[in-house]
Design an enzyme around this catalytic site. Structure first.
Site, PDB file in Angstrom:
ATOM      1  CG  ASP A 102      -1.778   1.234   1.323  1.00 13.68           C
ATOM      2  OD1 ASP A 102      -2.919   1.171   0.843  1.00 13.68           O
ATOM      3  OD2 ASP A 102      -1.318   2.268   1.861  1.00 13.68           O
TER       4      ASP A 102
ATOM      5  CE1 TYR B  81       0.347   8.289   2.480  1.00 17.30           C
ATOM      6  CE2 TYR B  81       0.776   6.072   1.726  1.00 17.30           C
ATOM      7  CZ  TYR B  81      -0.028   6.965   2.379  1.00 17.30           C
ATOM      8  OH  TYR B  81      -1.214   6.541   2.942  1.00 17.30           O
TER       9      TYR B  81
ATOM     10  CG  HIS C   3      -5.122   9.369   0.205  1.00 13.74           C
ATOM     11  ND1 HIS C   3      -3.764   9.569   0.087  1.00 13.74           N
ATOM     12  CD2 HIS C   3      -5.298   8.891   1.460  1.00 13.74           C
ATOM     13  CE1 HIS C   3      -3.167   9.221   1.217  1.00 13.74           C
ATOM     14  NE2 HIS C   3      -4.077   8.814   2.057  1.00 13.74           N
TER      15      HIS C   3
ATOM     16  CB  SER D  49      -9.071   6.276   1.975  1.00 10.56           C
ATOM     17  OG  SER D  49      -8.444   6.274   3.234  1.00 10.56           O
ATOM     18  CG  ASN D  50      -8.979   9.262   5.151  1.00  6.60           C
ATOM     19  OD1 ASN D  50      -8.804   8.862   6.300  1.00  6.60           O
ATOM     20  ND2 ASN D  50      -8.027   9.226   4.235  1.00  6.60           N
TER      21      ASN D  50
END
Length: 331
Positions: free
Chosen positions: A48, A53, A140, A170-171
């Protein structure tokens, strides 16, 4: 390494996924490669990462470092086809210095989930990773500025183009997730098969507004929709179960503080001592023992030593008495 089905797809993924967030920044290349090699040697398959990042470790980091490192590892090892590769878009940060200085709102900080933004983002991820497709592509951060129809149609196009096999989110709060699924059903677009949320043994305190944390309502929703697999990030909350200072000072703990959390931390400390393991390993094993809904635990070790400790959770068997004691703890 145990596996579980990913939603209702024909793919099985490792129940313990390796998060590569810090690889290429806080974790150097040699240690990152060592952890990747050890993970595959242990039977792991689920990697992942994300395009953003990681810009936050300090000046000079801009995002993309993790994907670039994975690209170098794939080029060195030729093992791309042995892994289930997930990355994410929509949380790219154009100005890392301003983001680190916390002078931007989330809307100003993140690239968002507009159609052109996502298409460019995935192309950039594929270039850094050195691959022609990823297996799972997440939105994301939930983008309320962009119509969901625009985002979902663009994602469907990425699947049709063969740039990703599956989609995730996500989130995101449960009501938005249901809206996403309704629109996918209405227009025949591919629906998410994975939901990546913060999930640990502690329970979010009542009234807290952090919608990135799984709550009881979202767990119930996932039990009713087995075509959606929970990928639990921050299952050990940065080591909070073994560090009283983090229990007091860690910013993430603002969402958990209260009598319920105090009781659960005490239960972890007691049972971990009895079993001769760390609190982190115990909690990670607890996550892996959960069956309804099914879930993947995502670890993000910074060092090979941390990696080895956390991987031991996959071999820790908790008997029914231990699981009942952990589940019963709380105020």
């Amino acid at each position: 390494m145990h596996t579980i089905p990913l939603g209702h797809t024909d793919v099985a993924v490792s129940r313990l996924a390796l998060g590569c967030m810090l690889m290429g920044t806080s974790t150097d290349e040699a240690d990152s490669f060592a952890m990747l090699d050890r993970y595959l040697a242990a039977g792991g398959t689920f990697l992942d990462t994300a395009d953003c990042y990681a810009w936050w470790p300090g000046p000079g980091f801009t995002g993309g470092e993790s994907e670039s490192l994975l690209g170098r590892w794939f080029a060195r090892t030729g093992r791309r086809d042995e892994v289930f590769l997930a990355t994410k878009g929509s949380a790219w940060v154009a100005d890392p210095d301003a983001a680190r200085a916390e002078t931007l709102t989330d809307e100003e900080k993140y690239a968002g989930a507009g159609a052109d933004t996502l298409r460019r983002a995935l192309d950039g991820s594929l270039r850094r990773l050195g691959v022609d497709h990823v297996d799972l592509y997440y939105v994301h951060v939930d983008d309320r500025r962009t119509p969901l129809e625009e985002t979902l149609e663009a994602l469907a196009g990425l699947v049709a183009a063969g740039k990703t096999r599956y989609l995730g989110w996500s989130n995101v709060p449960t009501w938005r997730l249901e809206r996403i699924r309704q629109l996918c059903d209405r227009y025949g677009w591919p629906a998410p098969v994975a939901l990546q949320q913060e999930h640990t043994y502690l329970r979010r305190r009542p009234g807290d507004a952090n919608l990135s944390i799984v709550d009881s309502q979202q767990l119930a929703y996932l039990r009713a929709h087995e075509d959606l697999t929970l990928v639990a990030y921050s299952p050990i909350l940065k080591g909070v179960y073994d560090d009283v200072h983090k229990q007091r000072d860690l910013a993430q703990m603002r969402s958990y503080r209260g009598a319920d959390t105090d009781a659960r931390l005490a239960a972890v400390a007691k049972i971990a001592a009895e079993l001769g393991v760390s609190g982190s390993v115990l909690v990670l094993a607890w996550v892996l023992h959960q069956r309804s809904p099914r879930r993947v635990a995502l670890i993000g070790p910074r060092t090979p030593a941390q990696f080895d400790e956390l991987m031991s959770a996959s071999d820790l068997r908790l008997d029914d008495d231990v699981l009942r004691a952990l589940d019963a703890a709380g105020a």
